[in-house]
Design an enzyme around this catalytic site. Sequence first.
Site, PDB file in Angstrom:
ATOM      1  N   CYS A  75     -11.252  -1.487  13.892  1.00 40.72           N
ATOM      2  CA  CYS A  75     -11.542  -2.899  14.199  1.00 40.72           C
ATOM      3  C   CYS A  75     -11.752  -3.166  15.678  1.00 40.72           C
ATOM      4  O   CYS A  75     -12.407  -4.143  16.038  1.00 40.72           O
ATOM      5  CB  CYS A  75     -10.413  -3.782  13.710  1.00 40.72           C
ATOM      6  SG  CYS A  75     -10.378  -3.877  11.945  1.00 40.72           S
ATOM      7  N   GLU A 104     -16.039 -11.865   3.565  1.00 39.14           N
ATOM      8  CA  GLU A 104     -14.860 -11.614   2.717  1.00 39.14           C
ATOM      9  C   GLU A 104     -14.162 -12.927   2.357  1.00 39.14           C
ATOM     10  O   GLU A 104     -13.790 -13.151   1.202  1.00 39.14           O
ATOM     11  CB  GLU A 104     -13.869 -10.687   3.453  1.00 39.14           C
ATOM     12  CG  GLU A 104     -12.634 -10.340   2.617  1.00 39.14           C
ATOM     13  CD  GLU A 104     -11.559  -9.587   3.422  1.00 39.14           C
ATOM     14  OE1 GLU A 104     -11.531  -9.691   4.658  1.00 39.14           O
ATOM     15  OE2 GLU A 104     -10.737  -8.903   2.774  1.00 39.14           O
ATOM     16  N   LYS A 154     -15.620 -10.230   7.852  1.00 40.26           N
ATOM     17  CA  LYS A 154     -14.496 -11.073   7.434  1.00 40.26           C
ATOM     18  C   LYS A 154     -14.978 -12.468   7.020  1.00 40.26           C
ATOM     19  O   LYS A 154     -14.350 -13.130   6.202  1.00 40.26           O
ATOM     20  CB  LYS A 154     -13.461 -11.177   8.549  1.00 40.26           C
ATOM     21  CG  LYS A 154     -12.686  -9.882   8.797  1.00 40.26           C
ATOM     22  CD  LYS A 154     -11.592  -9.692   7.774  1.00 40.26           C
ATOM     23  CE  LYS A 154     -10.920  -8.338   7.900  1.00 40.26           C
ATOM     24  NZ  LYS A 154     -10.114  -8.007   6.715  1.00 40.26           N
ATOM     25  N   GLU A 196       0.824  -1.208   0.000  1.00 36.02           N
ATOM     26  CA  GLU A 196       0.000   0.000   0.000  1.00 36.02           C
ATOM     27  C   GLU A 196       0.861   1.262   0.000  1.00 36.02           C
ATOM     28  O   GLU A 196       0.552   2.239  -0.687  1.00 36.02           O
ATOM     29  CB  GLU A 196      -0.927  -0.017   1.220  1.00 36.02           C
ATOM     30  CG  GLU A 196      -2.338   0.437   0.872  1.00 36.02           C
ATOM     31  CD  GLU A 196      -3.336   0.113   1.973  1.00 36.02           C
ATOM     32  OE1 GLU A 196      -4.194  -0.762   1.733  1.00 36.02           O
ATOM     33  OE2 GLU A 196      -3.263   0.715   3.055  1.00 36.02           O
ATOM     34  N   CYS A 244      -8.622  -2.440   3.380  1.00 40.34           N
ATOM     35  CA  CYS A 244      -8.514  -3.671   4.173  1.00 40.34           C
ATOM     36  C   CYS A 244      -9.796  -4.019   4.914  1.00 40.34           C
ATOM     37  O   CYS A 244      -9.910  -5.108   5.455  1.00 40.34           O
ATOM     38  CB  CYS A 244      -7.332  -3.604   5.132  1.00 40.34           C
ATOM     39  SG  CYS A 244      -7.192  -2.050   5.971  1.00 40.34           S
ATOM     40  N   GLU A 288       2.193   1.721  -3.428  1.00 37.67           N
ATOM     41  CA  GLU A 288       1.140   2.233  -4.314  1.00 37.67           C
ATOM     42  C   GLU A 288       0.916   3.721  -4.069  1.00 37.67           C
ATOM     43  O   GLU A 288       0.767   4.494  -5.016  1.00 37.67           O
ATOM     44  CB  GLU A 288      -0.150   1.459  -3.992  1.00 37.67           C
ATOM     45  CG  GLU A 288      -0.987   1.100  -5.184  1.00 37.67           C
ATOM     46  CD  GLU A 288      -2.251   0.343  -4.745  1.00 37.67           C
ATOM     47  OE1 GLU A 288      -2.211  -0.398  -3.733  1.00 37.67           O
ATOM     48  OE2 GLU A 288      -3.281   0.526  -5.414  1.00 37.67           O
ATOM     49  N   GLU A 317     -13.092 -14.509  -5.626  1.00 39.53           N
ATOM     50  CA  GLU A 317     -11.735 -14.157  -6.097  1.00 39.53           C
ATOM     51  C   GLU A 317     -10.653 -14.576  -5.104  1.00 39.53           C
ATOM     52  O   GLU A 317      -9.472 -14.550  -5.434  1.00 39.53           O
ATOM     53  CB  GLU A 317     -11.631 -12.663  -6.421  1.00 39.53           C
ATOM     54  CG  GLU A 317     -11.809 -11.689  -5.266  1.00 39.53           C
ATOM     55  CD  GLU A 317     -13.264 -11.264  -5.026  1.00 39.53           C
ATOM     56  OE1 GLU A 317     -14.175 -12.033  -5.370  1.00 39.53           O
ATOM     57  OE2 GLU A 317     -13.464 -10.156  -4.482  1.00 39.53           O
ATOM     58  N   SER A 371      -6.979   1.460  -3.001  1.00 40.94           N
ATOM     59  CA  SER A 371      -5.780   0.653  -3.199  1.00 40.94           C
ATOM     60  C   SER A 371      -6.225  -0.738  -3.652  1.00 40.94           C
ATOM     61  O   SER A 371      -7.274  -1.232  -3.237  1.00 40.94           O
ATOM     62  CB  SER A 371      -5.043   0.548  -1.862  1.00 40.94           C
ATOM     63  OG  SER A 371      -4.183  -0.557  -1.882  1.00 40.94           O
TER      64      SER A 371
HETATM   65 FE1  HC1 Z   1      -8.927  -5.413  11.121  1.00 43.62          FE
HETATM   66 FE2  HC1 Z   1      -7.225  -5.741   9.302  1.00 43.62          FE
HETATM   67  S1  HC1 Z   1      -7.052  -4.203  10.969  1.00 43.62           S
HETATM   68  S2  HC1 Z   1      -9.392  -5.176   8.910  1.00 43.62           S
HETATM   69  O1  HC1 Z   1      -9.545  -3.702  11.173  1.00 43.62           O
HETATM   70  O2  HC1 Z   1      -6.563  -4.552   7.978  1.00 43.62           O
HETATM   71  O3  HC1 Z   1     -11.130  -7.321  11.198  1.00 43.62           O
HETATM   72  O4  HC1 Z   1      -8.127  -6.121  13.893  1.00 43.62           O
HETATM   73  O5  HC1 Z   1      -7.576  -8.064  10.926  1.00 43.62           O
HETATM   74  O6  HC1 Z   1      -7.447  -8.041   7.376  1.00 43.62           O
HETATM   75  O7  HC1 Z   1      -4.453  -6.584  10.107  1.00 43.62           O
HETATM   76  C1  HC1 Z   1     -10.335  -6.560  11.312  1.00 43.62           C
HETATM   77  C2  HC1 Z   1      -8.490  -5.809  12.933  1.00 43.62           C
HETATM   78  C3  HC1 Z   1      -7.819  -6.963  10.659  1.00 43.62           C
HETATM   79  C4  HC1 Z   1      -7.287  -7.159   8.101  1.00 43.62           C
HETATM   80  C5  HC1 Z   1      -5.465  -6.299   9.758  1.00 43.62           C
END
Ligand code: HC1
Length: 579
Positions: free
Chosen positions: A512, A370, A367, A282, A308, A285, A375, A328
């Site tokens: 998070c 996700e 998550k 990132e 993220c 980028e 993909e 990103s």
């Molecule tokens: Fe998160 Fe991440 S910080 S998104 O907030 O970018 O869930 O804790 O795991 O993938 O590292 C959440 C937290 C986490 C990702 C990272």
Amino acid sequence: LVNVTVDDIKVQVPEGTTILAAAKSAGVNIPTLCYLNLADFGCVNKTASCRVCVVEVEGRRNLAPSCATPVNEGMIVKTNTIKALNSRKIVLELLLSDHPKDCLVCQKSGECELQDLAHEFGIKEIAYEGKESTYRKDISKSIIRDMDKCIMCRRCETMCNEVQTVGALSGVNRGFDAVVAPAMEMDLNDSVCTYCGQCVAVCPTGALVERDATWDVLSALADPTKTVIVQTAPAVRVALGEEFGYAPGTSVTGKMVSSLRKLGFDRVFDTDFAADLTIMEEASELLDRLTRHLNGDTSVKLPILTSCCPAWVKFFEHNFNDLLDVPSTAKSPMQMFSAVAKNVFAKELNVDRKDLIVVSVMPCLAKKYEAGREEFSKDGDFDTDIVLSTRELARLIKQANINFNILKDEEFDNPLGESTGAGVIFGRTGGVIEAALRTAADWYTGKSLENIDYEAVRGFEGVRSADVKVGDLDLKIGIAHGLGEARKLLEEVREGKSMYHAIEIMACKGGCIGGGGQPYHHGNTSILRKRTEAIKIEDESKAIRKSHENPYIKKLYNEYFKEPMSHQAHELLHTKYFK
Ligand code: HC1
Ligand code: SF4
């Protein structure tokens, strides 16, 4: 100020204060159910729909809902007369009469606010029998909606529509068929829901809960043909302890690692490692887009947006699909971890990727969704196999009879367990962009800079703007947490009004640490600030606090990726967005 008497206690409160708040300042706690005041979210749910908080006001014939009735000069309030108590009890009995009686097997049992009130009121039998409203269960990858358990408090609706501005939930139908649901009672899966889980975080009953995957993990761990590894997100370590009686803001990293090892995982790794990896991509980028922009390349899109947070990704895919080239392309740390685990680490172990099970412990419910995006799979095998929330991990530890509180601190395994302070701050609002700045500044100036505490990007306001100097560059950084706040920033970008170079967005308040899978805060959002403080202490206690200085990250680039944004890096670490 106005003078009010609550249960014979005299108090002075500002004009416009509700009876509920005035009572609180007099030290009198009136029970509530639908009411929810999340001060840090700018959100108050006072639909006055449940009527649990009714009180008697001298001179008035009807009982008043204290959450929605303002005080006036000289008001005399009685919160505990037989009339008020009786009314409260009847309300509860009526709610229970149209509620499943399956408390013994309800996921929310022990944390249900309706159950707690029924217990407090000494309700020992169901007073009113009769027809109960029933609805189809809606089971998505992240959330289960069991509307038989909905008490129409509308907290979820307020959260989804007013705070998150997603608009996935609203009251539909009338009378006995009334229910809070996506439009036309469609499933969450078919709706604009982002799976942020904030509705789950505020639901007082078991109507909205996470889809529990603890048994999937136990089964995988018991399968001798599988190698099972686990990664833990930055924010889990500063909240898991709350499930075991530790004060909010207690970091339990070492005990968490040790409990995972006791559960039988073959390796205990850290998503923080992959957060460092994310920064490599990132920050590259960011610098790439910035320098091309400064050199007059008009095809370059700025600001760059962090990518993220999966709820945020789904939100912009739905609402800002004309801007899909702005974020990103870096995958989230969770997905970077799993891609490396399945494609690089599996080979090192000499294990077929299908026999390597990657479990993620996340503070987040999105998550789970996700992990199931097409993909992120290869020939039907997903990079991340199972996602557990922080609450589910606590359940698993308890099920396995592990005495968490007496565990000795242990360290993560390597190579995917080593991380820096930059990795852990991903867990709080402003952390991803701060981590990127720590690396980008070193790379841009060619020096190892000492001042790495970017105080300007820290804080708790919903939208923040910070001017940051990186070498001779004056950067304008935007930060938003909460999807409603994100929408404001994105609308500026869409209208071409945004002068930001980079924007960090997290779907949940606080980042998070306030994810929908964290231990319930029950409306006490000061807990989120304490978790943030614990993240700060973790960062400051790390010997290395910049992602690009992580020795295992350096090794991974030397041996595999060669350099950020290389062909190999693009294959494993970057993604695409879809309309
Ligand atoms: Fe998160 Fe991440 S910080 S998104 O907030 O970018 O869930 O804790 O795991 O993938 O590292 C959440 C937290 C986490 C990702 C990272
Ligand atoms: Fe709304 Fe988030 Fe709940 Fe989906 S998960 S319904 S977006 S609050």
